[in-house]
Design a protein around this motif. Structure first.
Motif, PDB file in Angstrom:
ATOM      1  N   ARG A 256       6.700   3.484   5.005  1.00 38.25           N
ATOM      2  CA  ARG A 256       7.864   2.564   4.915  1.00 38.25           C
ATOM      3  C   ARG A 256       8.065   1.393   3.945  1.00 38.25           C
ATOM      4  NH1 ARG A 256      10.734   4.243   9.692  1.00 38.25           N
ATOM      5  NH2 ARG A 256       9.543   5.510  10.866  1.00 38.25           N
ATOM      6  N   GLY A 257       6.948   1.339   3.081  1.00 40.04           N
ATOM      7  CA  GLY A 257       6.726   0.320   2.205  1.00 40.04           C
ATOM      8  C   GLY A 257       6.419  -1.081   2.578  1.00 40.04           C
ATOM      9  N   ARG A 258       5.711  -1.084   4.047  1.00 43.34           N
ATOM     10  CA  ARG A 258       5.437  -2.296   4.495  1.00 43.34           C
ATOM     11  C   ARG A 258       3.937  -2.366   4.703  1.00 43.34           C
ATOM     12  NH1 ARG A 258       9.681  -4.093   8.971  1.00 43.34           N
ATOM     13  NH2 ARG A 258       9.606  -6.211   7.763  1.00 43.34           N
ATOM     14  N   SER A 259       3.495  -3.534   5.290  1.00 44.83           N
ATOM     15  CA  SER A 259       2.019  -3.942   5.229  1.00 44.83           C
ATOM     16  C   SER A 259       1.530  -3.989   6.781  1.00 44.83           C
ATOM     17  CB  SER A 259       1.557  -4.966   4.393  1.00 44.83           C
ATOM     18  OG  SER A 259       2.220  -6.453   4.901  1.00 44.83           O
ATOM     19  N   ILE A 304      -5.210  -9.686  -0.953  1.00 44.92           N
ATOM     20  CA  ILE A 304      -4.051  -9.505   0.030  1.00 44.92           C
ATOM     21  C   ILE A 304      -2.799 -10.133  -0.486  1.00 44.92           C
ATOM     22  CG2 ILE A 304      -3.273  -9.991   2.330  1.00 44.92           C
ATOM     23  CD1 ILE A 304      -6.350  -9.915   3.057  1.00 44.92           C
ATOM     24  N   ARG A 305      -2.978 -11.341  -0.964  1.00 43.64           N
ATOM     25  CA  ARG A 305      -1.820 -12.009  -1.607  1.00 43.64           C
ATOM     26  C   ARG A 305      -1.262 -11.645  -2.665  1.00 43.64           C
ATOM     27  NH1 ARG A 305      -1.209 -18.079  -4.252  1.00 43.64           N
ATOM     28  NH2 ARG A 305      -2.669 -17.103  -5.809  1.00 43.64           N
ATOM     29  N   ASP A 306      -2.117 -10.780  -3.609  1.00 49.55           N
ATOM     30  CA  ASP A 306      -1.511 -10.440  -4.799  1.00 49.55           C
ATOM     31  C   ASP A 306      -0.775  -8.795  -4.412  1.00 49.55           C
ATOM     32  OD1 ASP A 306      -1.998 -12.584  -6.047  1.00 49.55           O
ATOM     33  OD2 ASP A 306      -3.952 -11.800  -6.856  1.00 49.55           O
ATOM     34  N   GLY A 307      -0.867  -8.418  -3.293  1.00 51.82           N
ATOM     35  CA  GLY A 307      -0.433  -6.914  -2.891  1.00 51.82           C
ATOM     36  C   GLY A 307      -1.252  -6.073  -3.221  1.00 51.82           C
ATOM     37  N   GLN A 308      -2.357  -6.325  -3.475  1.00 50.78           N
ATOM     38  CA  GLN A 308      -3.669  -5.041  -3.847  1.00 50.78           C
ATOM     39  C   GLN A 308      -3.904  -4.371  -2.587  1.00 50.78           C
ATOM     40  OE1 GLN A 308      -6.408  -6.767  -6.334  1.00 50.78           O
ATOM     41  NE2 GLN A 308      -4.790  -7.408  -8.018  1.00 50.78           N
ATOM     42  N   ALA A 309      -4.035  -5.107  -1.562  1.00 53.61           N
ATOM     43  CA  ALA A 309      -4.261  -4.738  -0.426  1.00 53.61           C
ATOM     44  C   ALA A 309      -3.342  -4.635   0.857  1.00 53.61           C
ATOM     45  CB  ALA A 309      -5.742  -5.442   0.398  1.00 53.61           C
ATOM     46  N   ARG A 310      -2.845  -3.777   1.434  1.00 55.80           N
ATOM     47  CA  ARG A 310      -1.747  -3.802   2.226  1.00 55.80           C
ATOM     48  C   ARG A 310      -2.321  -3.637   3.610  1.00 55.80           C
ATOM     49  NH1 ARG A 310       3.089  -0.323   1.099  1.00 55.80           N
ATOM     50  NH2 ARG A 310       1.258   1.148   0.622  1.00 55.80           N
ATOM     51  N   VAL A 311      -3.467  -3.264   3.854  1.00 56.58           N
ATOM     52  CA  VAL A 311      -4.002  -3.094   5.335  1.00 56.58           C
ATOM     53  C   VAL A 311      -5.204  -4.132   5.375  1.00 56.58           C
ATOM     54  CG1 VAL A 311      -5.168  -1.675   6.922  1.00 56.58           C
ATOM     55  CG2 VAL A 311      -3.385  -0.710   5.122  1.00 56.58           C
ATOM     56  N   VAL A 312      -4.913  -5.078   6.454  1.00 54.88           N
ATOM     57  CA  VAL A 312      -5.928  -5.988   6.610  1.00 54.88           C
ATOM     58  C   VAL A 312      -6.551  -5.861   7.840  1.00 54.88           C
ATOM     59  CG1 VAL A 312      -6.483  -8.369   6.933  1.00 54.88           C
ATOM     60  CG2 VAL A 312      -4.916  -7.731   5.101  1.00 54.88           C
ATOM     61  N   PRO A 322      -2.146 -13.618   4.284  1.00 56.11           N
ATOM     62  CA  PRO A 322      -0.987 -13.683   3.461  1.00 56.11           C
ATOM     63  C   PRO A 322      -0.369 -12.253   3.095  1.00 56.11           C
ATOM     64  CG  PRO A 322      -2.748 -14.106   1.916  1.00 56.11           C
ATOM     65  CD  PRO A 322      -3.502 -13.653   3.386  1.00 56.11           C
ATOM     66  N   LEU A 323      -0.154 -11.540   4.072  1.00 53.55           N
ATOM     67  CA  LEU A 323       0.355 -10.130   3.419  1.00 53.55           C
ATOM     68  C   LEU A 323       2.157 -10.388   3.668  1.00 53.55           C
ATOM     69  CD1 LEU A 323      -1.447  -8.146   6.478  1.00 53.55           C
ATOM     70  CD2 LEU A 323      -1.144  -7.631   4.048  1.00 53.55           C
ATOM     71  N   ALA A 324       2.683  -9.645   2.478  1.00 54.66           N
ATOM     72  CA  ALA A 324       4.082  -9.921   2.282  1.00 54.66           C
ATOM     73  C   ALA A 324       4.528  -8.505   2.947  1.00 54.66           C
ATOM     74  CB  ALA A 324       4.513  -9.946   0.963  1.00 54.66           C
ATOM     75  N   GLU A 325       5.902  -8.443   3.213  1.00 51.02           N
ATOM     76  CA  GLU A 325       6.618  -7.175   3.951  1.00 51.02           C
ATOM     77  C   GLU A 325       5.882  -6.903   5.029  1.00 51.02           C
ATOM     78  OE1 GLU A 325       9.507  -6.064   2.689  1.00 51.02           O
ATOM     79  OE2 GLU A 325       9.543  -7.773   1.000  1.00 51.02           O
TER      80      GLU A 325
END
Ligand code: ADP
Ligand code: ZN
Length: 752
Positions: A256-259, A304-312, A322-325
């Motif tokens: 769904r495009g979210r993290s 994470i902050r730069d959006g390269q990792a969306r699963v922490v 600092p995950l977005a979305e």
């Protein structure tokens, strides 16, 4: 337009932010969440901007000297979360914001050299790399040709050091190529991965969800589609397949495009767990925990902050990743006490996760086989989090059978105190014959817990902490488990000079020795804080057990958590009542949780499991219900105790600790704090709703040389609790006579 001002939190124990003016030259590049250099008294500090505004505060306002970041370190919702932590836990805002960032970013000290620009702490790593290759027709030696060929097979930039190592060539070859204009080298930023370079993405089997798992997953999926705050408790017995639900939920979140953010207990971030996530989500996974180096942690944070990792996947402080979305937050083993920070600020990551979910409108899932009493109560009686249960193990595997051995009877039978009961000893032998594995839990590390003089009764005690020193055989020293104080073993009693010194009580080292004598052919390993001190040793010990090289693993509560070892068919628990002796209102709950969790490690594979619990208190309700692994029955008894004695969830609790020396002075300070609290209570609340208890000597009355007195506040109204504490602290800081400030623990997890 009127002038611009910034509120700045500084990394000092001060309960406020400070207002500075923003020079016109900085106006455009300054945002909330950026670090700034500010004058503070006679020195300079690095602080974090919490808000920008156009109203000046009273008094003279000094200007910000410099901006240290272009891009904010904390997004607006994270900044809000940090300020919430500060206010809810009554912590200084600078301290709260500091723990949200990788170590060192909000440092306490800045050395400022008149002529030097400020060193902005930004621990990236530079390394030399080949960044460009050209194909000029220049004459090359055979070796140079070869190296050029090898280089061209890789993607640029190619780090020099590992390349030289890989292909076995000397730096001079590359230098020649540089001077001939074939390649260009430059320092570039390198990424420090917490995974070994050779480590590939593992394969794990993805299972089709069973009916129960599917039902819960579908509910989760529905909530995900709504993009709003909702919380859910998955109360699933050990081995019921919660992880598989999490993985599916995360996959759906990413689609769904979210993290997604997954919190695990401190010791839970084993290679096993990260394997699952890496297998499912590959490069998208970042991990955050305290065993990473500062550099590795920083690099994970940046990815994470730069959006390269969306699963922490991470431990306590990862709740601030600092995950977005953000779409989902999962708190696995939500009852685990490692989620509570015992240092300042005393936040609880589960509760912060719920707040973050609310601020960012996400789904929050709490999972446990033994939910914290408050969580279960709120869920079942209050409707939030939404209650979901998984009552059976995967593939209908049975829960292990539990036997309780009454060690009082054992003592009478054998005519002496023994460490291993006959039943446990025989059962271990059986498993070893069948090539199955055994776990032994003993929640005390070291060899012997007390060194006693048989002549005068003197025991060896830590001078800083007034607690028994533990004998550690490998170092042949006495160690204080609280302050780390080390002392050699005296030849004679230090009180009476007699030489009849005797070791009492047993720790994991001693039990390992006993097991080795009883089962000389078995491979026996130990897992406790002593054996995992070196980096990578936790992985090694668990890895060896997982692959079957070890037959018996003995350890402290570290072995109880989350592990999935299918060949374990026997779990033995020695001195199960140990935690019950602690003077803490959560002692029963802790005992029940520990026993249920460790029992849950048995029989996870095809062979059924058995648990043998040895205890001197077989009739205590924690033990009784752990034996049947019946959470509900335990809950019913425990909740009655909580209600009668006004403990959470029926009250909000705050524990104030006044520490210092000498003892009399510290006690007086604590009495003054208590008086102040009582006065504010009379002003703002009612006796009926709020009780101020103490000061009393803390159960650990002296630690690291300081005497400790505690004041406990119980209130049926959380808002009033906050008001009273806030006004009391306010009054305290305005008092002319200096009273030592207490440290305040809101929703304490232990009262020691
Ligand atoms: P929990 O976290 O609830 O203790 P796990 O998620 O570790 O349980 O699951 C226990 C074991 O069952 C794991 O080895 C897992 O791979 C396996 N498992 C999970 N779901 C299924 C399924 N639907 N079918 C078969 N095996 C499963
Ligand atoms: Zn000590």
């Amino acid at each position: 337009m009127s002038a611009l001002f910034a509120d700045v939190a500084v990394p000092l124990p001060l309960f406020q932010t400070f207002t500075y003016s923003v020079p016109d030259s900085l106006g455009d590049e300054l945002h909330p969440g950026c670090r700034v250099l500010v004058p503070f008294g006679t020195r300079h500090l690095v602080g974090l901007v919490t808000q920008l505004h156009r109203e000046s505060r009273e008094g003279t306002v000094k200007p910000i000297l410099e901006t240290l970041d272009r891009k904010p370190l904390l997004s607006p919702p994270l900044l809000k979360l940090g300020l919430w932590v500060a206010s809810y836990y009554l912590a200084p805002p600078g301290e709260a914001l500091r723990v949200m960032l990788p170590p060192g970013l909000l440092a306490k000290k800045v050395a400022l050299d008149e002529d030097q620009p400020v060193q902005r702490f930004w621990p990236t790593k530079q390394r030399l790399a080949v960044v460009e290759m050209t194909s000029v027709e220049v004459k090359l030696t055979a070796r140079q040709e070869e190296v050029v060929e090898l280089l061209s097979q890789r993607t640029l930039p190619v780090a020099v050091q590992p390349f030289l190592r890989d292909v076995g060539c000397s730096p001079s070859v590359l230098q020649k190529l540089v001077s001939k204009g074939i390649i260009r080298m430059e320092a570039v930023e390198s990424y420090r991965s917490p995974w070994a370079q050779s480590e590939t993405f593992p394969e794990v089997q993805k299972h089709d969800l069973n009916k129960d798992q599917r039902r819960i997953f579908e509910k989760i999926d529905q909530h995900l589609s709504m993009n709003r705050f909702h919380s859910m408790l998955i109360h699933g017995v050990t081995g019921s397949g919660k992880t598989e639900i999490y993985l599916n939920a995360i996959a759906s979140t990413l689609a769904r495009g979210r993290s997604a953010l997954v919190l695990v207990p401190e010791i839970g971030l084993t290679p096993q767990i990260s394997r699952y996530f890496r297998a499912w989500f590959g490069e998208e996974v970042a991990i955050l925990h305290s065993a990473l180096s500062v550099g590795e942690r920083f690099d994970q944070w940046r990815r994470i902050r730069d959006g390269q990792a969306r699963v922490v996947v991470g431990t306590r402080s990862a709740v601030f990743a600092p995950l977005a979305e953000l779409g989902i937050i999962i708190v696995d083993e939500e009852h685990d006490s490692s989620y509570k920070q015992e240092e300042l600020p005393h936040y609880h990551a589960r509760d912060v996760a719920l707040k973050r979910g609310e601020l960012e409108q996400t789904l929050v899932i709490l999972g446990s086989a033994t939910p914290q009493l408050e969580t279960f109560y709120n869920s079942v009686h209050g409707g939030a989090p939404e209650y979901e249960a998984l009552n059976s193990r995967i593939l209908e595997r049975p829960l292990p059978t539990v036997h309780v051995v009454d060690m009082r009877v054992e003592f009478q039978k054998r005519g002496k105190a023994v460490v291993l009961s006959q039943h446990l000893q025989e059962s271990i032998a059986e498993r070893l014959d069948r090539k199955e594995q055994v776990l032994i839990l003993l929640n005390r590390r070291g060899y012997a817990s007390v060194l006693l003089c048989r002549s005068c009764g003197n025991t060896e005690i830590c001078e800083n902490c007034s607690l028994s020193l533990t004998y550690h055989q490998d170092s042949n020293r006495l160690l204080c488990h609280y302050c780390g104080y080390l002392r050699s073993v005296p030849q004679r009693c230090r009180a009476c000079g007699n030489k009849y010194i005797h070791f009492l009580g047993h720790g994991t080292q001693k039990v390992q020795e006993i097991l080795r004598t009883l089962f000389p052919k078995a491979a026996i390993a130990r897992l406790d804080r002593d054996t995992v001190q070196r980096k990578g040793s936790l992985q090694r010990i668990l890895g060896a057990f997982g692959s079957g090289q070890t037959d018996i693993l003995i350890g402290t509560q570290m072995i109880a958590k989350g592990h999935d070892f299918p060949r374990v068919t026997l779990v033995g628990v020695l001195t199960a009542e140990q935690a019950l002796r602690m003077a803490d209102f959560r002692a029963s709950e802790r005992t029940f949780q520990l026993l249920t969790q460790v029992a849950g490690r048995a029989g996870r594979g095809e062979q059924p499991g058995e648990v043998i619990i040895q205890t001197y208190y077989p009739d205590h309700y924690s033990l009784k219900h752990a034996r049947s692994q019946n959470y509900r029955l335990f809950f019913e008894e425990e909740i009655r105790f909580r209600r009668n004695f006004r403990y959470p969830p029926f009250t909000a609790l705050a524990n104030l600790m006044v520490q210092g020396r000498p003892q009399a002075k510290t006690r007086r300070a604590a009495e003054q704090v208590a008086d102040l609290l009582l006065r504010q209570r009379t002003r703002l609340s009612a006796q009926r709703r709020m009780r101020v208890l103490g000061p009393a000597q803390a159960p650990l009355e002296k630690l690291k040389g300081d005497y400790r007195f505690q004041i406990l506040i119980k209130s049926t109204n959380r808002k009033e609790l906050h008001e009273v504490l806030e006004s009391a602290m306010e009054e305290l800081s305005q008092k002319r006579v200096k009273i030592r400030k207490p440290s305040i623990d809101i929703d304490p997890m232990n009262l020691l």
